[in-house]
Design a protein around this motif. Structure first.
Motif, PDB file in Angstrom:
ATOM      1  N   GLU A  60     -86.331 -56.330  33.835  1.00 13.35           N
ATOM      2  CA  GLU A  60     -87.661 -56.875  33.489  1.00 13.35           C
ATOM      3  C   GLU A  60     -88.234 -57.653  34.669  1.00 13.35           C
ATOM      4  O   GLU A  60     -89.426 -57.542  34.966  1.00 13.35           O
ATOM      5  CB  GLU A  60     -87.580 -57.779  32.257  1.00 13.35           C
ATOM      6  N   LEU A  61     -87.402 -58.451  35.318  1.00 14.16           N
ATOM      7  CA  LEU A  61     -87.862 -59.231  36.469  1.00 14.16           C
ATOM      8  C   LEU A  61     -88.294 -58.317  37.613  1.00 14.16           C
ATOM      9  O   LEU A  61     -89.348 -58.521  38.226  1.00 14.16           O
ATOM     10  CB  LEU A  61     -86.757 -60.189  36.924  1.00 14.16           C
ATOM     11  N   ALA A  62     -87.497 -57.282  37.891  1.00 15.65           N
ATOM     12  CA  ALA A  62     -87.853 -56.318  38.945  1.00 15.65           C
ATOM     13  C   ALA A  62     -89.136 -55.580  38.581  1.00 15.65           C
ATOM     14  O   ALA A  62     -89.991 -55.341  39.438  1.00 15.65           O
ATOM     15  CB  ALA A  62     -86.718 -55.328  39.161  1.00 15.65           C
ATOM     16  N   ASN A  67     -88.269 -59.646  43.871  1.00 17.04           N
ATOM     17  CA  ASN A  67     -87.688 -58.735  44.865  1.00 17.04           C
ATOM     18  C   ASN A  67     -86.348 -59.193  45.430  1.00 17.04           C
ATOM     19  O   ASN A  67     -85.816 -58.564  46.334  1.00 17.04           O
ATOM     20  CB  ASN A  67     -88.675 -58.452  45.996  1.00 17.04           C
ATOM     21  N   ASP A  68     -85.792 -60.274  44.918  1.00 15.83           N
ATOM     22  CA  ASP A  68     -84.464 -60.734  45.334  1.00 15.83           C
ATOM     23  C   ASP A  68     -83.724 -61.140  44.067  1.00 15.83           C
ATOM     24  O   ASP A  68     -83.867 -62.259  43.580  1.00 15.83           O
ATOM     25  CB  ASP A  68     -84.591 -61.897  46.313  1.00 15.83           C
ATOM     26  N   ILE A  79     -71.011 -53.480  34.878  1.00 12.20           N
ATOM     27  CA  ILE A  79     -71.455 -53.377  36.267  1.00 12.20           C
ATOM     28  C   ILE A  79     -71.749 -51.926  36.642  1.00 12.20           C
ATOM     29  O   ILE A  79     -72.761 -51.645  37.291  1.00 12.20           O
ATOM     30  CB  ILE A  79     -70.418 -54.017  37.214  1.00 12.20           C
ATOM     31  N   ASP A  80     -70.905 -51.003  36.214  1.00 14.64           N
ATOM     32  CA  ASP A  80     -71.161 -49.583  36.486  1.00 14.64           C
ATOM     33  C   ASP A  80     -72.486 -49.134  35.877  1.00 14.64           C
ATOM     34  O   ASP A  80     -73.269 -48.430  36.519  1.00 14.64           O
ATOM     35  CB  ASP A  80     -70.018 -48.712  35.954  1.00 14.64           C
ATOM     36  N   PHE A  81     -72.752 -49.543  34.634  1.00 19.21           N
ATOM     37  CA  PHE A  81     -74.014 -49.201  33.983  1.00 19.21           C
ATOM     38  C   PHE A  81     -75.197 -49.816  34.737  1.00 19.21           C
ATOM     39  O   PHE A  81     -76.219 -49.151  34.962  1.00 19.21           O
ATOM     40  CB  PHE A  81     -74.016 -49.659  32.520  1.00 19.21           C
ATOM     41  N   ILE A  82     -75.076 -51.070  35.139  1.00 21.09           N
ATOM     42  CA  ILE A  82     -76.152 -51.755  35.862  1.00 21.09           C
ATOM     43  C   ILE A  82     -76.441 -51.036  37.180  1.00 21.09           C
ATOM     44  O   ILE A  82     -77.603 -50.817  37.535  1.00 21.09           O
ATOM     45  CB  ILE A  82     -75.796 -53.239  36.090  1.00 21.09           C
ATOM     46  N   LYS A  83     -75.397 -50.642  37.894  1.00 22.35           N
ATOM     47  CA  LYS A  83     -75.591 -49.928  39.169  1.00 22.35           C
ATOM     48  C   LYS A  83     -76.326 -48.606  38.958  1.00 22.35           C
ATOM     49  O   LYS A  83     -77.236 -48.271  39.719  1.00 22.35           O
ATOM     50  CB  LYS A  83     -74.238 -49.666  39.838  1.00 22.35           C
ATOM     51  N   ILE A  91     -84.198 -49.777  42.432  1.00 28.11           N
ATOM     52  CA  ILE A  91     -84.166 -51.203  42.799  1.00 28.11           C
ATOM     53  C   ILE A  91     -82.795 -51.634  43.342  1.00 28.11           C
ATOM     54  O   ILE A  91     -82.542 -52.835  43.474  1.00 28.11           O
ATOM     55  CB  ILE A  91     -84.559 -52.103  41.610  1.00 28.11           C
ATOM     56  N   SER A  92     -81.931 -50.687  43.661  1.00 26.88           N
ATOM     57  CA  SER A  92     -80.580 -51.023  44.136  1.00 26.88           C
ATOM     58  C   SER A  92     -80.603 -51.948  45.347  1.00 26.88           C
ATOM     59  O   SER A  92     -79.734 -52.810  45.492  1.00 26.88           O
ATOM     60  CB  SER A  92     -79.800 -49.760  44.470  1.00 26.88           C
ATOM     61  N   ASP A  93     -81.602 -51.783  46.217  1.00 26.09           N
ATOM     62  CA  ASP A  93     -81.684 -52.613  47.424  1.00 26.09           C
ATOM     63  C   ASP A  93     -82.108 -54.048  47.124  1.00 26.09           C
ATOM     64  O   ASP A  93     -81.895 -54.941  47.941  1.00 26.09           O
ATOM     65  CB  ASP A  93     -82.644 -51.980  48.430  1.00 26.09           C
TER      66      ASP A  93
END
Length: 180
Positions: A60-62, A67-68, A79-83, A91-93
Motif C-alpha cells: 500500500e505504501l509503495a 520509495n524506501d 518472506i518468499d511470498f513478499i519477494k 518494487i523489489s528495488d
C-alpha cells in the motif's frame, strides 16, 4: 488480499495458507490510509513495516509513492511470498526485507523513518514495548508517524507521543508522532 489505493489499486494477491500472519482487513486498511492521507505525504518517504506478514502495508505504501521501504519479518514462507509479490509489482528495488525478530531489530536500529507501522500478533505479550522502543531508539524522524495495530484491550492514550486512535471493530490503530 487486495491493494486498496494508489497506483496498484485493485491488484489481488493470494498468500499461501501456511503464512502465520493475520493480514489487516481491507476495511481497516482503507480507514488507515484515509487517515494517513490527512497526516503525512507518503510520496517519497522512508518507511518501516514491523511484523511484515504478507507485506500488505508495504505494498500500500509503495502504491502511494513511498520509495524506501524496509520490512522486518522472521518467517521464511512470508518472506518468499513478499519477494514474489514485490517482483510482480516491480518494487523489489525499493523494498528491503530483513529477516529478524522485530525486537532484536529495533534494539539494534540506528535508522530513522518517516512512517513506521507495526502489526504484531494480537496475542503478543510484550506489545507495550513497541512504542517504548520506537521512541527510546529515536527511530521516528521529526514529524514522523508511528502506527500500532492492536485490539481494544490495549490503550495508549496516556503515552507522551499519543496522537489519535481509530477503531475498526476488533482492529484499533493508535497513531503516535515525533512532533518537533
Amino acid at each position: 488480499m487486495r491493494i486498496v489505493g494508489g497506483n496498484f489499486s485493485g491488484r489481488r494477491f493470494s498468500p499461501p495458507t501456511k503464512i502465520p500472519a493475520r493480514p489487516t482487513t481491507e476495511l481497516a486498511k482503507e480507514g488507515l490510509f484515509n487517515t494517513l492521507a490527512n497526516l503525512i505525504d507518503i510520496e517519497g518517504i522512508r518507511t518501516l513495516d514491523l511484523f511484515g506478514g504478507t507485506g500488505s502495508i508495504s505494498y500500500e505504501l509503495a502504491s502511494r509513492g513511498a520509495n524506501d521501504l524496509t520490512l522486518v519479518e522472521r518467517d521464511l514462507t512470508s518472506i518468499d511470498f513478499i519477494k514474489k509479490t514485490a517482483a510482480a509489482l516491480g518494487i523489489s528495488d525499493k523494498l528491503h526485507i530483513i529477516r529478524n525478530d522485530v525486537f532484536k531489530f529495533m534494539k539494534q536500529s540506528t535508522e530513522q523513518y518517516d512512517f513506521i507501522f507495526a502489526g504484531p500478533p494480537y496475542a503478543l505479550q510484550n506489545i507495550d514495548e513497541l512504542p517504548l522502543l520506537v521512541f527510546e531508539k529515536n527511530m521516528l524522524a521529526p514529524n514522523g508517524i508511528f502506527v500500532l495495530e492492536h485490539t481494544p484491550r490495549n490503550d495508549y492514550q496516556n503515552h507522551p507521543h499519543f496522537m489519535k486512535m481509530k477503531n475498526y471493530g476488533t482492529t484499533v490503530f493508535t497513531f503516535f508522532t515525533q512532533a518537533n
